[in-house]
Design an enzyme around this catalytic site. Structure first.
Site, PDB file in Angstrom:
ATOM      1  CB  VAL A  11       4.487 -74.815 -42.188  1.00 29.01           C
ATOM      2  CG1 VAL A  11       4.023 -75.841 -41.170  1.00 29.01           C
ATOM      3  CG2 VAL A  11       3.560 -73.609 -42.188  1.00 29.01           C
ATOM      4  CG  ASP A  30      10.795 -79.550 -50.283  1.00 26.48           C
ATOM      5  OD1 ASP A  30      10.139 -78.872 -49.458  1.00 26.48           O
ATOM      6  OD2 ASP A  30      10.650 -79.451 -51.520  1.00 26.48           O
ATOM      7  CE  LYS A  35      11.761 -74.251 -50.585  1.00 26.36           C
ATOM      8  NZ  LYS A  35      10.314 -74.223 -50.433  1.00 26.36           N
ATOM      9  CB  THR A 121      -4.325 -74.937 -44.186  1.00 25.15           C
ATOM     10  OG1 THR A 121      -3.416 -74.410 -43.227  1.00 25.15           O
ATOM     11  CG2 THR A 121      -5.724 -74.415 -43.923  1.00 25.15           C
ATOM     12  CD  GLU A 149       2.483 -74.496 -37.071  1.00 23.84           C
ATOM     13  OE1 GLU A 149       2.906 -75.636 -36.826  1.00 23.84           O
ATOM     14  OE2 GLU A 149       2.460 -73.589 -36.221  1.00 23.84           O
ATOM     15  CG  ASN A 206      -5.640 -68.112 -40.686  1.00 23.31           C
ATOM     16  OD1 ASN A 206      -5.211 -67.675 -39.615  1.00 23.31           O
ATOM     17  ND2 ASN A 206      -4.885 -68.765 -41.535  1.00 23.31           N
ATOM     18  N   GLY A 251      -6.356 -50.707 -42.732  1.00 26.31           N
ATOM     19  CA  GLY A 251      -5.315 -50.603 -43.755  1.00 26.31           C
ATOM     20  C   GLY A 251      -5.819 -50.966 -45.132  1.00 26.31           C
ATOM     21  CB  CYS A 258      -2.212 -67.845 -43.999  1.00 22.91           C
ATOM     22  SG  CYS A 258      -0.881 -69.020 -43.873  1.00 22.91           S
TER      23      CYS A 258
HETATM   24  N1  LIG Z   1       3.180 -69.990 -44.298  1.00 26.35           N
HETATM   25  C1  LIG Z   1       2.479 -69.853 -43.208  1.00 26.35           C
HETATM   26  O1  LIG Z   1       2.577 -68.850 -42.495  1.00 26.35           O
HETATM   27  C2  LIG Z   1       1.511 -70.933 -42.767  1.00 26.35           C
HETATM   28  C3  LIG Z   1       0.974 -70.881 -41.472  1.00 26.35           C
HETATM   29  C4  LIG Z   1       0.093 -71.885 -41.071  1.00 26.35           C
HETATM   30  C5  LIG Z   1      -0.276 -72.910 -41.960  1.00 26.35           C
HETATM   31  N2  LIG Z   1       0.250 -72.899 -43.224  1.00 26.35           N
HETATM   32  C6  LIG Z   1      -0.123 -74.005 -44.116  1.00 26.35           C
HETATM   33  O2  LIG Z   1       0.973 -74.928 -44.119  1.00 26.35           O
HETATM   34  C7  LIG Z   1       1.125 -75.527 -45.419  1.00 26.35           C
HETATM   35  C8  LIG Z   1       2.523 -75.259 -45.943  1.00 26.35           C
HETATM   36  O3  LIG Z   1       2.657 -73.855 -46.128  1.00 26.35           O
HETATM   37  P1  LIG Z   1       4.081 -73.191 -46.450  1.00 26.35           P
HETATM   38  O4  LIG Z   1       3.871 -71.714 -46.448  1.00 26.35           O
HETATM   39  O5  LIG Z   1       5.100 -73.796 -45.552  1.00 26.35           O
HETATM   40  O6  LIG Z   1       4.291 -73.715 -47.956  1.00 26.35           O
HETATM   41  P2  LIG Z   1       5.562 -73.530 -48.911  1.00 26.35           P
HETATM   42  O7  LIG Z   1       4.992 -73.351 -50.253  1.00 26.35           O
HETATM   43  O8  LIG Z   1       6.475 -72.513 -48.341  1.00 26.35           O
HETATM   44  O9  LIG Z   1       6.313 -74.935 -48.810  1.00 26.35           O
HETATM   45  C9  LIG Z   1       5.772 -76.133 -49.284  1.00 26.35           C
HETATM   46  C10 LIG Z   1       6.939 -77.074 -49.586  1.00 26.35           C
HETATM   47  O10 LIG Z   1       6.401 -78.365 -49.917  1.00 26.35           O
HETATM   48  C11 LIG Z   1       7.271 -78.919 -50.908  1.00 26.35           C
HETATM   49  N3  LIG Z   1       6.571 -80.021 -51.596  1.00 26.35           N
HETATM   50  C12 LIG Z   1       5.567 -79.953 -52.507  1.00 26.35           C
HETATM   51  N4  LIG Z   1       5.212 -81.174 -52.888  1.00 26.35           N
HETATM   52  C13 LIG Z   1       5.988 -82.064 -52.220  1.00 26.35           C
HETATM   53  C14 LIG Z   1       6.091 -83.465 -52.189  1.00 26.35           C
HETATM   54  N5  LIG Z   1       5.278 -84.244 -52.921  1.00 26.35           N
HETATM   55  N6  LIG Z   1       7.014 -84.042 -51.386  1.00 26.35           N
HETATM   56  C15 LIG Z   1       7.833 -83.274 -50.626  1.00 26.35           C
HETATM   57  N7  LIG Z   1       7.794 -81.929 -50.616  1.00 26.35           N
HETATM   58  C16 LIG Z   1       6.877 -81.330 -51.401  1.00 26.35           C
HETATM   59  C17 LIG Z   1       7.601 -77.739 -51.799  1.00 26.35           C
HETATM   60  O11 LIG Z   1       8.751 -77.991 -52.574  1.00 26.35           O
HETATM   61  C18 LIG Z   1       7.808 -76.636 -50.758  1.00 26.35           C
HETATM   62  O12 LIG Z   1       9.159 -76.546 -50.340  1.00 26.35           O
HETATM   63  C19 LIG Z   1       0.000 -74.929 -46.281  1.00 26.35           C
HETATM   64  O13 LIG Z   1      -1.104 -75.788 -46.250  1.00 26.35           O
HETATM   65  C20 LIG Z   1      -0.324 -73.623 -45.580  1.00 26.35           C
HETATM   66  O14 LIG Z   1      -1.643 -73.212 -45.799  1.00 26.35           O
HETATM   67  C21 LIG Z   1       1.147 -71.951 -43.640  1.00 26.35           C
END
Ligand SMILES: NC(=O)c1ccc[n+]([C@@H]2O[C@H](COP(=O)([O-])OP(=O)(O)OC[C@H]3O[C@@H](n4cnc5c(N)ncnc54)[C@H](O)[C@@H]3O)[C@@H](O)[C@H]2O)c1
Length: 430
Positions: A11, A30, A35, A121, A149, A206, A251, A258
């Site tokens: 995200v 990050d 990364k 989320t 998001e 969702n 399926g 998510c």
């Molecule tokens: N992946 C999806 O499709 C999606 C869609 C909608 C909403 N979301 C929500 O968005 C949020 C993020 O999801 P994601 O899939 O991008 O997660 P992710 O696990 O891919 O990425 C999270 C990132 O946050 C970083 N992080 C953790 N602690 C930190 C800190 N203290 N300071 C800075 N960086 C830090 C991690 O290193 C990691 O790179 C979640 O709450 C998820 O539920 C995800």
């Protein structure tokens, strides 16, 4: 506007790149040094169509900078977006520790009047606790907002550039105005609501989509016992505009980063407030038992797995991603191995991640070629609808006189053709 996005996962990195492309000065922050190093080189550490090109372009223009340093990225930013992970605990509670850690770290560098947006989320009520956490580290005045998001992995760039709506959760008109300005280039309908409504809307969206998947799976089960065909039922019900013929996916149940997590978190939240006897708790239960039940059905069709070669095609949780979170392969492969099969896994993009997650296991191997993986197999699972997997002509691999099972986990293959070629076809409710 200067914007900082904390957490450069799926995200965060898409959000940062898209806001940079609208002419903002964006920092992606990050704590994961590897990364950030990779992003600085223009390499996205996961597969997402179109993202790398966008990222490289914005970095070249100088509008997008990646860093691990809060002291560099927070001061001077008018909007700070928290997009760190919120995985669920084994009990289903949203683990907010990353959100609070980010809140604590940013609080020390905050400027007066900054808007802190929670995009991760999170359950209703979290904005207040995050605000309290920030206040512990700063004396300056700041604002809070909740902007959930809705992007889908695999089409994240397109979704972020063309959202069906932007949901802004806040209480202050100035905050709404600034966030509307930031999101204006998206030209999407803006829904201005309370933070609690924004947070619940994300879970409700969702949970509703997961409900449709679970609902049609239950209909498919009834089809198998009644001689009905789920494709025909979908066509027949879809003409009712209240129902529609879109988003029906019979399926192996829902997976991914998510849906399972968000349904579990909503179920947990419901239990915590005394409303646990509800649909969300049941949904979660039904989805958990879906794959074991289907695997038992397929095992009967295959006459057992001991000593059989099985090809599992499609290891990621869906096409166009290499994300393995809650992928059906992670449940299917261990069951096959435990029952004595030897398994060859194939995926056009997720092989490396699959190897990391599934690890080295006896009787499990991988192939970078679909044809090699499936050749000579006693059973082939077309588990995910990657175009090459559903487009492949499996008749070419049919061996006369040999019992071969073809599992069409997404109802994407030509049942009549496969059966005519001699395969034991197993679909979902067809
Ligand atoms: N992946 C999806 O499709 C999606 C869609 C909608 C909403 N979301 C929500 O968005 C949020 C993020 O999801 P994601 O899939 O991008 O997660 P992710 O696990 O891919 O990425 C999270 C990132 O946050 C970083 N992080 C953790 N602690 C930190 C800190 N203290 N300071 C800075 N960086 C830090 C991690 O290193 C990691 O790179 C979640 O709450 C998820 O539920 C995800």
């Amino acid at each position: 506007m200067r914007v900082t996005v904390i957490g450069t996962g799926f995200v965060g990195v898409v959000t940062a790149a898209v806001f940079a492309s609208f002419g903002n000065e964006v920092y992606g922050l990050d704590i994961d040094e590897a990364k950030v190093a990779s992003l600085r080189e223009g390499k996205v550490p996961f597969y997402e169509p179109g993202l790398e090109e966008l990222l490289i372009g914005e970095q070249k223009k100088g509008s997008l900078t990646f860093t691990t340093d809060y002291a560099e990225a927070i001061p001077g930013s008018e909007v700070i977006i928290i997009a760190v992970g919120t995985p669920s605990t084994p009990e289903g509670e949203a683990d907010l520790s990353y959100v609070y850690a980010a809140a604590k770290s940013l609080s020390k560098h905050l400027d007066e009047g900054t808007i802190v947006v929670v995009k991760s989320t999170v359950p209703p009520g979290t904005l207040d606790t995050v605000e309290t956490a920030i206040k512990e580290g700063t004396k300056v005045g700041f604002h809070m907002a909740s902007v959930p998001e809705f992007l889908r992995e695999g089409s994240a760039v397109i979704d972020t550039l063309n959202p069906s709506r932007v949901v802004l959760g806040a209480t202050d008109q100035e905050v709404f105005a600034k966030l509307e300005f930031l999101h204006a280039p998206l030209q999407a309908p803006v829904v201005k609501v309370s933070p609690e409504s924004a947070q619940l809307a994300k879970y409700a969206a969702n949970a509703y989509l997961a409900t449709r998947i679970t609902f049609i799976n239950q209909v498919a089960d009834l089809c198998e016992h009644s001689g009905a065909n789920v494709d025909e039922v979908i066509e027949a019900i879809g003409y009712d505009e209240r129902i529609g013929n879109h988003y029906w996916y019979p399926g192996f149940g829902y997976g991914g980063s998510c849906f399972p997590k968000d349904v579990k978190e909503l179920a947990y939240y419901s239990r915590e407030i005394g409303l646990g006897h509800n649909l969300f708790n049941k949904l979660n239960e039904l989805n958990e038992e879906r794959i074991p039940l289907i695997m038992a059905k397929i095992e009967r069709a295959a006459g057992g797995w001991a000593g059989k070669k099985v090809a599992v095609l499609g290891l990621a949780f869906k096409p166009n991603t290499d994300d393995m979170r809650e992928a059906p392969s992670l449940k299917v492969i261990p069951i096959l191995l435990e029952k004595g099969a030897s398994v060859v896994g194939y995926d056009p993009r997720a092989l490396d991640n699959a190897k990391k997650v599934l690890g080295e296991r006896e009787n499990l191997s991988y192939s970078a070629s679909l044809k090699e993986a499936a050749a000579g197999a006693d059973a082939i699972f077309a588990l995910i609808e990657w175009p090459d997997i559903v487009g492949f002509d499996y008749v070419l691999l049919r061996e006369e006189g040999k019992a071969q099972v073809m599992v069409d986990a997404r109802n994407q293959l030509d049942k009549s053709k496969l059966e005519a070629a001699g395969y034991i076809y197993v679909g979902i409710g067809r």
